[in-house]
Structure formats: C-alpha cells, structure tokens
Design a protein around this motif. Structure first.
Motif, PDB file in Angstrom:
ATOM      1  N   VAL A  37      71.198  15.798 -64.222  1.00 32.58           N
ATOM      2  CA  VAL A  37      70.876  14.593 -65.014  1.00 32.58           C
ATOM      3  C   VAL A  37      71.623  13.390 -64.438  1.00 32.58           C
ATOM      4  CG1 VAL A  37      70.985  13.563 -67.304  1.00 32.58           C
ATOM      5  CG2 VAL A  37      70.431  15.992 -67.050  1.00 32.58           C
ATOM      6  N   VAL A  38      72.912  13.571 -64.128  1.00 32.92           N
ATOM      7  CA  VAL A  38      73.707  12.477 -63.570  1.00 32.92           C
ATOM      8  C   VAL A  38      73.167  12.064 -62.204  1.00 32.92           C
ATOM      9  CG1 VAL A  38      76.012  11.807 -62.802  1.00 32.92           C
ATOM     10  CG2 VAL A  38      75.723  13.207 -64.866  1.00 32.92           C
ATOM     11  N   ILE A  39      72.793  13.049 -61.392  1.00 38.85           N
ATOM     12  CA  ILE A  39      72.263  12.746 -60.061  1.00 38.85           C
ATOM     13  C   ILE A  39      70.967  11.954 -60.157  1.00 38.85           C
ATOM     14  CG2 ILE A  39      71.290  13.802 -57.985  1.00 38.85           C
ATOM     15  CD1 ILE A  39      73.328  16.025 -58.289  1.00 38.85           C
ATOM     16  N   LYS A  40      70.118  12.358 -61.070  1.00 37.59           N
ATOM     17  CA  LYS A  40      68.840  11.663 -61.244  1.00 37.59           C
ATOM     18  C   LYS A  40      69.052  10.231 -61.709  1.00 37.59           C
ATOM     19  CE  LYS A  40      64.267  12.295 -63.264  1.00 37.59           C
ATOM     20  NZ  LYS A  40      63.419  13.170 -64.106  1.00 37.59           N
ATOM     21  N   ALA A  41      69.994  10.028 -62.680  1.00 34.68           N
ATOM     22  CA  ALA A  41      70.267   8.686 -63.187  1.00 34.68           C
ATOM     23  C   ALA A  41      70.844   7.798 -62.094  1.00 34.68           C
ATOM     24  CB  ALA A  41      71.221   8.775 -64.375  1.00 34.68           C
ATOM     25  N   ALA A  42      71.771   8.368 -61.280  1.00 36.41           N
ATOM     26  CA  ALA A  42      72.348   7.579 -60.197  1.00 36.41           C
ATOM     27  C   ALA A  42      71.293   7.177 -59.180  1.00 36.41           C
ATOM     28  CB  ALA A  42      73.469   8.371 -59.535  1.00 36.41           C
ATOM     29  N   TYR A  43      70.399   8.106 -58.902  1.00 32.85           N
ATOM     30  CA  TYR A  43      69.327   7.804 -57.946  1.00 32.85           C
ATOM     31  C   TYR A  43      68.435   6.674 -58.449  1.00 32.85           C
ATOM     32  CZ  TYR A  43      64.876   8.268 -55.544  1.00 32.85           C
ATOM     33  OH  TYR A  43      63.727   8.007 -54.866  1.00 32.85           O
ATOM     34  N   LYS A  44      68.064   6.716 -59.743  1.00 31.04           N
ATOM     35  CA  LYS A  44      67.200   5.679 -60.289  1.00 31.04           C
ATOM     36  C   LYS A  44      67.884   4.310 -60.236  1.00 31.04           C
ATOM     37  CE  LYS A  44      64.384   8.500 -63.411  1.00 31.04           C
ATOM     38  NZ  LYS A  44      63.980   8.727 -64.814  1.00 31.04           N
ATOM     39  N   ALA A  45      69.183   4.297 -60.559  1.00 33.53           N
ATOM     40  CA  ALA A  45      69.899   3.025 -60.547  1.00 33.53           C
ATOM     41  C   ALA A  45      69.963   2.425 -59.141  1.00 33.53           C
ATOM     42  CB  ALA A  45      71.303   3.224 -61.109  1.00 33.53           C
ATOM     43  N   LEU A  46      70.273   3.287 -58.150  1.00 29.29           N
ATOM     44  CA  LEU A  46      70.350   2.784 -56.784  1.00 29.29           C
ATOM     45  C   LEU A  46      68.973   2.431 -56.233  1.00 29.29           C
ATOM     46  CD1 LEU A  46      73.009   5.260 -55.333  1.00 29.29           C
ATOM     47  CD2 LEU A  46      73.338   2.848 -55.889  1.00 29.29           C
ATOM     48  N   ALA A  47      67.959   3.198 -56.625  1.00 27.83           N
ATOM     49  CA  ALA A  47      66.609   2.904 -56.155  1.00 27.83           C
ATOM     50  C   ALA A  47      66.120   1.556 -56.676  1.00 27.83           C
ATOM     51  CB  ALA A  47      65.660   4.022 -56.579  1.00 27.83           C
ATOM     52  N   GLN A  48      66.447   1.248 -57.917  1.00 31.63           N
ATOM     53  CA  GLN A  48      66.056  -0.054 -58.454  1.00 31.63           C
ATOM     54  C   GLN A  48      66.757  -1.187 -57.704  1.00 31.63           C
ATOM     55  OE1 GLN A  48      66.822   0.024 -62.646  1.00 31.63           O
ATOM     56  NE2 GLN A  48      65.161   1.494 -63.092  1.00 31.63           N
ATOM     57  N   LYS A  49      67.977  -0.942 -57.273  1.00 33.96           N
ATOM     58  CA  LYS A  49      68.734  -1.987 -56.593  1.00 33.96           C
ATOM     59  C   LYS A  49      68.248  -2.207 -55.164  1.00 33.96           C
ATOM     60  CE  LYS A  49      73.464  -3.199 -55.210  1.00 33.96           C
ATOM     61  NZ  LYS A  49      74.890  -2.782 -55.248  1.00 33.96           N
ATOM     62  N   TYR A  50      67.948  -1.098 -54.429  1.00 39.57           N
ATOM     63  CA  TYR A  50      67.625  -1.218 -53.015  1.00 39.57           C
ATOM     64  C   TYR A  50      66.161  -0.987 -52.711  1.00 39.57           C
ATOM     65  CZ  TYR A  50      72.678  -1.075 -52.255  1.00 39.57           C
ATOM     66  OH  TYR A  50      74.004  -1.351 -52.268  1.00 39.57           O
ATOM     67  N   HIS A  51      65.298  -0.957 -53.685  1.00 36.65           N
ATOM     68  CA  HIS A  51      63.880  -0.706 -53.423  1.00 36.65           C
ATOM     69  C   HIS A  51      63.308  -1.820 -52.561  1.00 36.65           C
ATOM     70  CE1 HIS A  51      59.653   0.221 -54.085  1.00 36.65           C
ATOM     71  NE2 HIS A  51      60.081   1.430 -54.467  1.00 36.65           N
ATOM     72  N   PRO A  52      62.477  -1.482 -51.565  1.00 35.38           N
ATOM     73  CA  PRO A  52      61.919  -2.520 -50.679  1.00 35.38           C
ATOM     74  C   PRO A  52      61.134  -3.592 -51.420  1.00 35.38           C
ATOM     75  CG  PRO A  52      61.602  -0.344 -49.742  1.00 35.38           C
ATOM     76  CD  PRO A  52      62.134  -0.140 -51.114  1.00 35.38           C
ATOM     77  N   ASP A  53      60.540  -3.242 -52.568  1.00 39.38           N
ATOM     78  CA  ASP A  53      59.787  -4.267 -53.306  1.00 39.38           C
ATOM     79  C   ASP A  53      60.706  -5.347 -53.854  1.00 39.38           C
ATOM     80  OD1 ASP A  53      57.558  -2.833 -52.742  1.00 39.38           O
ATOM     81  OD2 ASP A  53      57.477  -1.782 -54.686  1.00 39.38           O
ATOM     82  N   ARG A  54      61.936  -4.971 -54.182  1.00 41.44           N
ATOM     83  CA  ARG A  54      62.897  -5.956 -54.687  1.00 41.44           C
ATOM     84  C   ARG A  54      63.685  -6.623 -53.548  1.00 41.44           C
ATOM     85  NH1 ARG A  54      65.628  -4.009 -60.365  1.00 41.44           N
ATOM     86  NH2 ARG A  54      63.677  -3.488 -61.449  1.00 41.44           N
ATOM     87  N   ASN A  55      63.590  -6.075 -52.360  1.00 41.88           N
ATOM     88  CA  ASN A  55      64.291  -6.645 -51.212  1.00 41.88           C
ATOM     89  C   ASN A  55      63.313  -6.800 -50.053  1.00 41.88           C
ATOM     90  OD1 ASN A  55      67.369  -6.340 -52.115  1.00 41.88           O
ATOM     91  ND2 ASN A  55      66.288  -4.454 -52.664  1.00 41.88           N
ATOM     92  N   PRO A  56      62.317  -7.634 -50.202  1.00 42.23           N
ATOM     93  CA  PRO A  56      61.311  -7.762 -49.132  1.00 42.23           C
ATOM     94  C   PRO A  56      61.924  -8.347 -47.866  1.00 42.23           C
ATOM     95  CG  PRO A  56      61.005  -9.466 -50.803  1.00 42.23           C
ATOM     96  CD  PRO A  56      62.049  -8.540 -51.344  1.00 42.23           C
ATOM     97  N   GLY A  57      61.576  -7.717 -46.735  1.00 35.64           N
ATOM     98  CA  GLY A  57      62.060  -8.208 -45.445  1.00 35.64           C
ATOM     99  C   GLY A  57      63.498  -7.905 -45.150  1.00 35.64           C
ATOM    100  N   ASP A  58      64.168  -7.059 -45.967  1.00 38.60           N
ATOM    101  CA  ASP A  58      65.577  -6.726 -45.747  1.00 38.60           C
ATOM    102  C   ASP A  58      65.659  -5.343 -45.086  1.00 38.60           C
ATOM    103  OD1 ASP A  58      68.261  -6.386 -45.684  1.00 38.60           O
ATOM    104  OD2 ASP A  58      68.603  -6.647 -47.842  1.00 38.60           O
ATOM    105  N   PRO A  59      65.919  -5.265 -43.765  1.00 41.43           N
ATOM    106  CA  PRO A  59      65.970  -3.941 -43.100  1.00 41.43           C
ATOM    107  C   PRO A  59      67.135  -3.098 -43.579  1.00 41.43           C
ATOM    108  CG  PRO A  59      66.674  -5.670 -41.590  1.00 41.43           C
ATOM    109  CD  PRO A  59      66.153  -6.378 -42.798  1.00 41.43           C
ATOM    110  N   GLU A  60      68.236  -3.741 -43.985  1.00 34.54           N
ATOM    111  CA  GLU A  60      69.393  -2.975 -44.462  1.00 34.54           C
ATOM    112  C   GLU A  60      69.060  -2.250 -45.763  1.00 34.54           C
ATOM    113  OE1 GLU A  60      73.274  -1.463 -44.219  1.00 34.54           O
ATOM    114  OE2 GLU A  60      71.962  -2.468 -42.768  1.00 34.54           O
ATOM    115  N   ALA A  61      68.354  -2.923 -46.672  1.00 34.32           N
ATOM    116  CA  ALA A  61      67.952  -2.283 -47.928  1.00 34.32           C
ATOM    117  C   ALA A  61      67.000  -1.123 -47.658  1.00 34.32           C
ATOM    118  CB  ALA A  61      67.298  -3.318 -48.854  1.00 34.32           C
ATOM    119  N   GLU A  62      66.119  -1.300 -46.703  1.00 39.55           N
ATOM    120  CA  GLU A  62      65.191  -0.207 -46.359  1.00 39.55           C
ATOM    121  C   GLU A  62      65.936   1.001 -45.804  1.00 39.55           C
ATOM    122  OE1 GLU A  62      61.258   0.555 -43.535  1.00 39.55           O
ATOM    123  OE2 GLU A  62      62.194  -1.450 -43.660  1.00 39.55           O
ATOM    124  N   ARG A  63      66.954   0.728 -44.953  1.00 39.08           N
ATOM    125  CA  ARG A  63      67.734   1.829 -44.398  1.00 39.08           C
ATOM    126  C   ARG A  63      68.497   2.580 -45.489  1.00 39.08           C
ATOM    127  NH1 ARG A  63      72.779   3.020 -42.942  1.00 39.08           N
ATOM    128  NH2 ARG A  63      73.553   1.061 -43.836  1.00 39.08           N
TER     129      ARG A  63
END
Length: 559
Positions: free
Chosen positions: A20-46
């Motif tokens: 449960v903790v792993i899934k929650a952490a993944y969702k939080a980080l995915a929302q932060k670094y998702h390419p849709d929220r960081n368009p054109g940012d290669p570091e976020a994609e990596r």
C-alpha cells in the motif's frame, strides 16, 4: 563503503514498506514527474522511467523478494572488498562516488541514478586492471580440481620419464648439448605442470609457492582447508559472485625458479644414466671382439703380432660364414618364391575349372526347366547373377592386388552360390508355371438365370479378388458361384432356403480350374444364412472391429 542506491531510494520508501505504501509513493511521484505535467522536460521523463521500473519490481512480491536478496548480496560483497581495497565496489544499482559533469551532480541531488550513468561513472572510478607477468601463478584453485589435475600430471610425468629412460637404455645413445636439453625439457614439463597446481593450491590456503619444496606437502594439500573469502593471492573460487577487482594481489615467481632447478637436475640424471649405459655396452663389445690370450700361450711365444694375425683370421672366417648364411637364405627365399608361384598358379587353374563346371551344371538344369516356369523366373535369375558377380568381384579386388589371385578368390566366392542356386532350380524341374488369364468382370456367374425373392449384398475388400460360392445347407450342393473384383459390391437375388457362403480370394487370376494359383486362400462364413420371403443379408468380407460375422479358414478340398 559507498551506499547502494536501490529502487526503494527511487520511490523514497523504506525496505520494510508494504504494498500500500509503495503504491501511494508511486502515485505521488508519478503525479509530480508525469510527462503531461512536465512537457518538454527530458529529466522528468528520465525520472519517470526509473519510477516505473522501481514500481514494477517492488509491487510484484516474487520480483521484490529476488531484488531484496540481490541487495543483501551486494552489501555483503561491498563489505568484503572494503577489507582489501580503498575503493568502493560498484554494480548496476550502486551510486557513483565520483562525478565529472554538471548533469551528474544534478541527478545526485534528485537521488535518481540510471544504469547507464552508473556504468560510466564506474569506468571513471575503477582504474585499468594491472598487467600481470607471464610467469606469475597468482590465483587460487579448488581442492577437487587440484586433486584431479595434480594426480593426473604426476602419473603422466612418471610414465614419460620412465619411457624415455628405457628407450635410451635400449638404443644406447649418449645425449649432449641440444639433445640433452630437449629430452630434459620433455621429462621436466609434466613435473612443472604438477608443481604449478601445487602452488595454486598453496595460494588457495594463503601460503607462498616456496612451501611446495617441503616433502609430502602435495599430499597434505589434499586435506588442508582453504582460506575464506579473498586473500593476498586472489579472489575466492568458491564464490561465483566474487569478481576480480582493481585490488593488487601479491605476485609469486617461485614456479619459474623451481622449473629451472628441476630442469638442471633432470638433465644431470639423464646424462649420468646414458653414460653408464654406453660404458657398459662398449665394454661388452670389446670383450666379445678381442680374443683372450691364456698364460701358457704367452709362455710359448705369443706376442701382439701373433694375436693380431689370429684376430684377423677369425674375423675373416666369421665374414665367410656370414656370407655363406646369406647365400643359403637367398637360395631358400628364391625356392620359396618359386614354390609359392607354382602353388598360386595351381590354385588358379583348379578354381577356374571348378567354376566352369558349376556354370555348366546350372546351365544344364536351367535348360531342363519348363519353358513357362523359366520365362517366369528369368528376370529373377538375371538379378541373382548380377548380384553374385558384383559381390564376388568387389571381395576379390579388396583382398588382393594381383590379377591371378583376385580371379582365384572370385571363383572361390561364386562356386558355393552357383551350387546352391543349382540345387534350388533342380527342385523345380517338375514345376509348370501357370498362365495368367484375363480377369473376369464382377458378377460373372455359372447360373445367370438364377433368381429368387430374397436379397443378398456382398462387399469385398480392396486387396483381393473373390470367387464366391453359394452352397445349399441341406444337401451341400453348389447352387451358384460369382466372381467379384477387389473392392466391388455384388447384389444377388436367391431363392428361399438355407445357404452356406464359401469364398476363395487372391490377386493373379489363372482360370476357374486353378483360381488364383498357389497363392489362393479359402474361407467360409461360419453362420448358415436362412432366407425367407423378402428377407435380406449384407455381408462385408473385410476385417472390422466388433464385427458380428465370423469366418474360418478352410482347406482347398473343403472348398
């Protein structure tokens, strides 16, 4: 020791975190670094790729368990290597300790490191492996490998040494210079190889190679326990994960020195043995060629001149005797050759005469056969003759290069086969071959006007032609017969009554008197067929699983 960067660090969770903790952490980080929220940012994609990879591994219980074991293993190896090296051991999931670019420093601040970055930084941190000397025997060896290699090379060394010494004893050649060095190298090389295995085993027990000079030490090494983990001579061969690193291990050049000492000793031993052999041989030769002079002969005036004259006379007599023996041997060999040639010619003449007699006999029997039977087996006889001749010719050419001997062997090979075939043909002198006649059509019968109110259908198999007889069951008289070709169906209308069905079958048709010749087979339906008004039967004359009609094989006289 550097800290191991893992998937847990990428997701910023503890190793004890549940799903449960792993899934929650993944969702939080995915929302932060998702390419849709960081368009054109290669570091976020990596970083998003690293987060996805970490989530795939940690959310799967099986893969997470394997990954945890891998982390424990890497930490244990890093701890072991830290004892022998001032550098940190790096792997696919290690954090690089040294960076050289601004992009690497930014990624360290974000705590996300890819495998490509790790390999690059690892190449910069670890120095180039040190070049090893050719004669170095640094390294370690398992106890089982040592036992097999050492014992086998020692046996080979003993065998090669004894074989060379025995050969030199028989030939009686005194070795010197290059020849002595060459033989010494051959006899010493297996000993050096076995010494190499001893030193490798000593390194495994954390001892120097000079300990191998202690007597009976190679036997003790079979029972001496090895050192645990890497030692000053190399990594542990029992640990498949213990890879060679940049650590500088201790060099051991004892093998080269021991090999040179062993070569010198071996050359001295071989030289001494051959010298003794040559001396003994020359002494025996001198005793056998120089005549001895007795004391009473010296008293009667024998001097050196007389002894030399006697020796020359004896040598002349010996030479004459040898010449006489050689002449006698040459005469005996010539006589044997003449006798052998005569025997070869006699054998050839006898074999040729016997062969022609066998050919004449089989031709006479062949001419006495019935013409029909002779025409029937003519092709078969040609095939037999060709096969016999080819087989015997190949046999003769393989076993002899002389033409006359080869012909004799061919005749001896063909004669028994000719006699065997003659006996077979003689047994067929009274055989008259039947003449194959045209095959009748299905439905041909001797009672074309027979008709009744009952119906009988007969199906035949596709392998044989059939001649079917209908027999009255009351008086056992023949009612009619019908011919049916293979695979055909015949429909009959019979009068009311009780009937027995018999049939003969075969392939080649020789007429109604001989039916299908010697290959004719006869059978009978076991059940009596009762026909009443408008009653019908269907008979299938072929083998069927769980069939309801049984047939029996009968004799020709019963047909």
């Amino acid at each position: 020791m550097g800290k191991i960067h893992t998937h847990y660090d990428n997701l910023k969770v503890a190793r004890t975190a549940d799903a449960v903790v792993i899934k929650a952490a993944y969702k939080a980080l995915a929302q932060k670094y998702h390419p849709d929220r960081n368009p054109g940012d290669p570091e976020a994609e990596r970083i998003m790729k690293l987060i996805n990879k970490a989530y795939e591994v940690l959310f799967d219980p099986v893969r997470r368990s394997e990954y945890d074991r891998w982390i424990d293993e890497q930490e244990r190896r890093a701890e072991q290597n830290s004892r022998y090296s001032s550098f940190d051991h790096t792997s696919q999931y290690h954090t690089a300790n040294d960076t050289t670019s601004k992009g690497d420093k930014d990624r360290r601040n974000d705590e996300y490191v890819s495998s490509d970055d790790i390999r690059t930084s690892s190449e910069m941190v670890n120095p180039k492996p040190i070049e090893r000397d050719y004669f170095s025997v640094r390294g370690r060896m398992r106890r089982r490998t040592y036992a097999i290699c050492y014992l086998s090379t020692m046996v080979a060394a003993i065998w090669i040494g004894q074989a060379i010494l025995v050969s030199l004893s028989m030939v009686g050649v005194e070795l010197a210079g290059v020849g002595l060095f060459f033989v010494g190298v051959i006899t010493t090389l297996p000993l050096v190889v076995s010494q190499y295995f001893v030193i490798k085993r000593l390194h495994d027990c954390n001892h120097s190679g000079w300990w191998s000079l202690i007597p009976l030490l190679p036997i003790v090494l079979l029972f001496l326990p090895p050192s645990k983990g890497a030692n000053r001579f190399g990594v542990d061969p029992r640990d498949p994960n213990d890879k060679p690193s940049h650590t500088v291990y201790e060099e051991d050049y004892s093998l080269l020195c021991i090999a040179i000492i062993a070569l010198i000793i071996q050359m001295f031993v071989i030289s001494s043995n051959t010298s003794v052999i040559d001396y003994s041989t020359s002494s025996m030769d001198s005793l056998s060629t120089v005549p001895t002079i007795k004391s009473d002969e010296v008293e009667h005036g024998w001097d050196e001149t007389t002894a030399e004259a006697v020796m020359i006379a004896e040598q002349t007599a010996t030479a004459a005797q040898m010449a006489a023996e050689q002449a006698a041997n040459a005469a005996r060999i010539a006589a044997e050759q003449v006798s052998s040639e005569a025997q070869i010619n006699a054998d050839y003449a006898a074999a040729e005469a016997e062969y022609h007699a066998a050919v004449a006999e089989i031709n006479a029997v062949w001419d006495a056969l019935h013409p029909n039977f002779r025409n029937q087996i003519r092709n078969e006889q040609k095939t037999i003759n060709q096969r016999r001749e080819r087989k015997c010719i190949d046999y003769a050419n393989t076993n002899s290069n002389r033409v006359d001997i080869a012909k004799t062997m061919r005749y001896r090979c063909e004669i028994p086969q000719l006699k065997e075939r003659t006996d077979y043909l003689r047994a067929q002198l009274h055989t008259v071959a039947l003449e194959v006649k045209p095959l009748p059509w299905t439905g041909e019968t001797n009672q074309p006007d027979l008709y009744g109110d009952t119906y009988l259908q007969i199906k035949t198999n596709r392998h044989y032609h059939h001649l079917i007889k209908i027999i009255d069951a009351n008086n056992h008289r023949e009612v009619a017969w019908y011919f049916v070709r293979r695979g055909d169906i015949i429909n009959l209308n019979l009068p009311i009554g009780e009937y027995i069905v018999k049939y003969a079958y075969g392939n080649a048709w020789f007429g109604y008197d001989n039916l299908f010749g010697d290959d004719t087979m006869y059978a009978q339906v076991d059940e009596i067929l009762d026909f009443y008004s408008y009653q019908s039967y269907e008979l299938d004359l072929m083998r069927q699983v769980n069939g309801n009609l049984r047939t029996s094989i009968i004799d020709k006289s019963q047909f």
